[in-house]
Design an enzyme around this catalytic site. Structure first.
Site, PDB file in Angstrom:
ATOM      1  N   GLU A  48      14.995   6.063  -1.886  1.00 19.99           N
ATOM      2  CA  GLU A  48      15.053   4.600  -1.826  1.00 19.99           C
ATOM      3  C   GLU A  48      16.112   4.026  -2.762  1.00 19.99           C
ATOM      4  O   GLU A  48      16.864   3.116  -2.399  1.00 19.99           O
ATOM      5  CB  GLU A  48      13.691   4.000  -2.160  1.00 19.99           C
ATOM      6  CG  GLU A  48      12.668   4.091  -1.046  1.00 19.99           C
ATOM      7  CD  GLU A  48      11.879   5.382  -1.051  1.00 19.99           C
ATOM      8  OE1 GLU A  48      10.951   5.522  -0.243  1.00 19.99           O
ATOM      9  OE2 GLU A  48      12.198   6.269  -1.886  1.00 19.99           O
ATOM     10  N   HIS A  98      -0.219   1.055   0.406  1.00 23.17           N
ATOM     11  CA  HIS A  98       0.439   0.579   1.620  1.00 23.17           C
ATOM     12  C   HIS A  98       0.045  -0.860   1.934  1.00 23.17           C
ATOM     13  O   HIS A  98       0.223  -1.315   3.063  1.00 23.17           O
ATOM     14  CB  HIS A  98       0.080   1.461   2.816  1.00 23.17           C
ATOM     15  CG  HIS A  98       0.550   2.873   2.706  1.00 23.17           C
ATOM     16  ND1 HIS A  98      -0.068   3.807   1.913  1.00 23.17           N
ATOM     17  CD2 HIS A  98       1.597   3.523   3.301  1.00 23.17           C
ATOM     18  CE1 HIS A  98       0.564   4.969   2.015  1.00 23.17           C
ATOM     19  NE2 HIS A  98       1.578   4.829   2.844  1.00 23.17           N
TER      20      HIS A  98
END
Length: 657
Positions: A396, A463
């Site tokens: 990322e 999440h």
């Protein structure tokens, strides 16, 4: 020290000498100015000038370099005027960063130099992005990034090398191994015999060179450049050297064994090259003296010019105005509309932005053939090609840095975080590189980061987070959070048209649960403008994202209460005018959001209303937020966690005030 002149002629060798000795003489002058208090800090590169000078000489003038603290030779070899450099080092408004950065933390598009940040590693990923731009345009160019041996321990080093290797990028990673990361010796930094061994692990070429030998550096970089362009592959070069002074002047050198200075003093890159040029009869002692005196006169003249700057006063309007690059005007919708779900509106907007901006590159995990975790980019690779719709490794931070590098090279990019929670792995690049770069030296970061966020779908603690407040605190970012399909499309296209870094939050629970008419043609919704969902007389609810639908549902279920609802849509910059208007409409305000209470963005809104709209209030501003716990997995716990479960309590409290 053996010097191989290869195909270099006498004129080039003499020019190389002047280019090498020039930064050494500047450094000697800067150390005097430091002691005189004329400059406040100095990171000395004395003893390792050959690396910066040799590398820069080996590149074309329009090839980007990502230098670090001790690379004065990069700036001087790119012919940046010393008087302006001195203004920069003094913090002058006439320096390269208008007084906003110190020492070498600045860049210049005109000289193809990208300003560093103190975290070191992120420079490497920016080089990936620039190299990717060269590859996409089929340009015979490379990007070069410096790092130190200490920087190779950072995660960004490994991510950047991995991305460069996987994507076959023409980039050169140049390690200046001077033996110490501030005071930490290499024996405490890594266990491999030499850092070029790490290149093999990433499937790339690795070379170790004598960093004090100017010609060896030049020829190695020139060869690496040719290889990277021809083979379209990255190269790792470890240049062995030593710094003859401290990490910076205030840190001293007591931690260095004295005998090392004697050993490396004999390998001084300037003296060794002078000796070589005398051996081959290109220079005499008188020539050396004459060249040095000429350069010193030039330096003294430039220093005198650079020290004539007058103090300046801060201009608050200019400071705030320079935070963002100018954004394009909104594009109004035209033509018909079609009923679309939130997720389809996003996909539609992203597809039309790809058509509108041929320079737009999409990057993210599984976004190509698979279409992304939520299938928003399904079919994109077939339509736009694998060059523009790119699967990424699990890197990322490096991918955000690559996006910034693409921006330097004139591209736009969208980075999809598979889940907004995963943004923590790229946090440094976002808050220290993307957010600050335009303010620092006028370079836009034309990057959109899509953030699938929020709970209500049973996805658990990793999440489901609503982490928008992490970014609303960071000047230079724009933070967008749509609640409707129409805004989802229009704000996404606006974000992709905007040359500034945009954190684009999209609530996962809204993807397939809501639909509404969405204009078919390309349009944009202005970033920074709230939307009045409905007017009301009793209380006002200020909210965004899923909170808009909670508020609308509650208002529909309680027609006896006249509820005004304001959808902020953009959290940074914030529409204060719209907030003041809805406060004035009722005098009773509830700030509603899905994020947890403490430190949530509602606190900022509440504080602003209390400070600026106090006379309009008939009751305290209340906040309705989720519990201050991680997001739980079990449905009964998640329902209890979410702010929606307490909405009635706060509305009734306001109504009975």
């Amino acid at each position: 020290m053996y010097f191989n002149r290869s195909d270099l002629n006498d004129t080039q060798l003499l020019s190389f000498y002047r280019t090498l000795v020039y930064p050494r003489l500047i450094e000697e002058k800067m150390l005097l100015l430091l002691r005189q208090g004329k400059i406040s800090k100095w990171f000395s590169g004395i003893g390792q000038e050959a690396i910066a000078v040799g590398a820069t000489l080996a590149l074309e003038p329009d090839e980007w370099i990502m230098p670090l603290h001790r690379n004065l030779g990069v700036f001087t070899t790119r012919h940046m005027p010393l008087d302006k450099l001195l203004l920069q080092w003094q913090g002058s408004e006439h320096g390269y960063s208008q007084g906003r950065e110190r020492s070498f933390h600045f860049g210049s598009r005109a000289h193809h130099i990208c300003g560093m940040i103190s975290h070191l590693g992120p420079q490497l990923s920016i080089a990936d992005g620039i190299a990717l731009a060269h590859k996409l345009r089929k340009e015979e160019k490379v990007a070069l990034a410096f790092t130190g041996e200490g920087g190779t321990s950072e995660g960004e080093f490994h991510e950047a090398l991995n991305v460069a290797a996987v994507w076959d990028l023409p980039v050169i990673f140049l390690i200046e191994n001077n033996g110490y990361g501030l005071s930490t010796p290499v024996s405490e930094q890594y266990r491999c015999n030499n850092l070029t061994e790490r290149a093999a692990g990433y499937g790339m070429k690795g070379i170790q060179i004598d960093g004090n030998n100017l010609l060896e550096v030049f020829l190695a970089i020139r060869e690496a450049r040719s290889y990277a362009i021809t083979e379209q592959k990255p190269v790792l070069i470890e240049a062995m050297t030593f710094r003859m002074r401290g990490h910076e002047e205030a840190s001293g050198v007591k931690y260095v064994p004295p005998e090392l200075f004697e050993i490396w003093g004999k390998k001084d890159p300037v003296v060794q090259f002078e000796n070589y040029l005398q051996e081959i009869k290109l220079l005499t002692e008188n020539d050396i003296k004459s060249i040095r005196e000429d350069l010193k006169r030039q330096i003294e003249a430039d220093v005198a010019k650079g020290l004539t700057d007058t103090p300046f006063e801060a201009d608050t309007h200019k400071e705030l105005n320079d935070l963002y690059a100018p954004a394009p005007a909104p594009v109004a919708p035209a033509g018909g509309s079609t009923e679309k779900r939130f997720i389809n509106a996003l996909s539609d907007g992203l597809k039309q932005a790809m058509e509108q901006h041929p320079e737009l590159i999409l990057m993210g995990q599984d976004i190509a053939g698979y279409g992304g975790a939520f299938k928003i980019t399904e079919g994109f690779m077939e339509q736009f090609g694998a060059d523009r719709v790119r699967n990424t490794p699990l890197c990322e931070s490096a991918i955000v840095g690559t996006a910034l590098g693409l921006s330097l090279a004139g591209f736009k990019s969208m980075v999809e975080m598979q889940f907004g929670d995963f943004v923590t792995c790229g946090f440094n690049q976002i808050v220290n590189n993307l957010a600050k770069i335009h303010y620092r030296w006028g370079q836009p970061a034309d990057v959109v980061i899509r953030m699938p966020s929020g709970g209500g779908v049973g996805a658990g603690p990793f999440h489901s987070q609503s982490n928008e407040a992490w970014f609303t605190h960071v000047p230079g970012l724009k933070v967008v959070y749509p609640a409707t399909p129409e805004d989802a499309k229009g704000l996404l296209t606006a974000a992709l048209a905007d040359p500034n870094p945009v954190m684009y939050f999209e609530h996962k629970a809204l993807y397939r649960s809501i639909s509404s008419p969405v204009p078919d043609a390309y349009y944009t919704v202005e970033i920074g403008k709230a939307r009045l969902v409905q007017a009301g007389d009793d209380i006002s609810i200020i909210t965004y994202g899923s909170g808009v639908h909670w508020a609308m549902e509650y208002a529909a279920q309680h027609p006896e209460i006249s509820i005004g609802i304001l959808d902020l849509r953009t959290l940074l910059p914030l529409d204060y005018t719209a907030i003041q208007e809805i406060v004035a409409a009722t005098g009773k305000v509830l700030v509603l959001h899905e994020d947890t209470l403490i430190g949530g963005f509602g606190a900022e809104i509440s504080a602003w209303i209390a400070e600026h709209c106090f006379s309009l209030l008939d009751a305290p501003v209340l906040r309705c937020a989720s519990l201050d716990t991680p997001v739980p997995f079990a449905p009964v716990l998640e329902k209890n966690f979410l702010a929606k479960s307490r909405l009635d309590k706060y509305v009734q409290q306001l109504m009975h005030w």
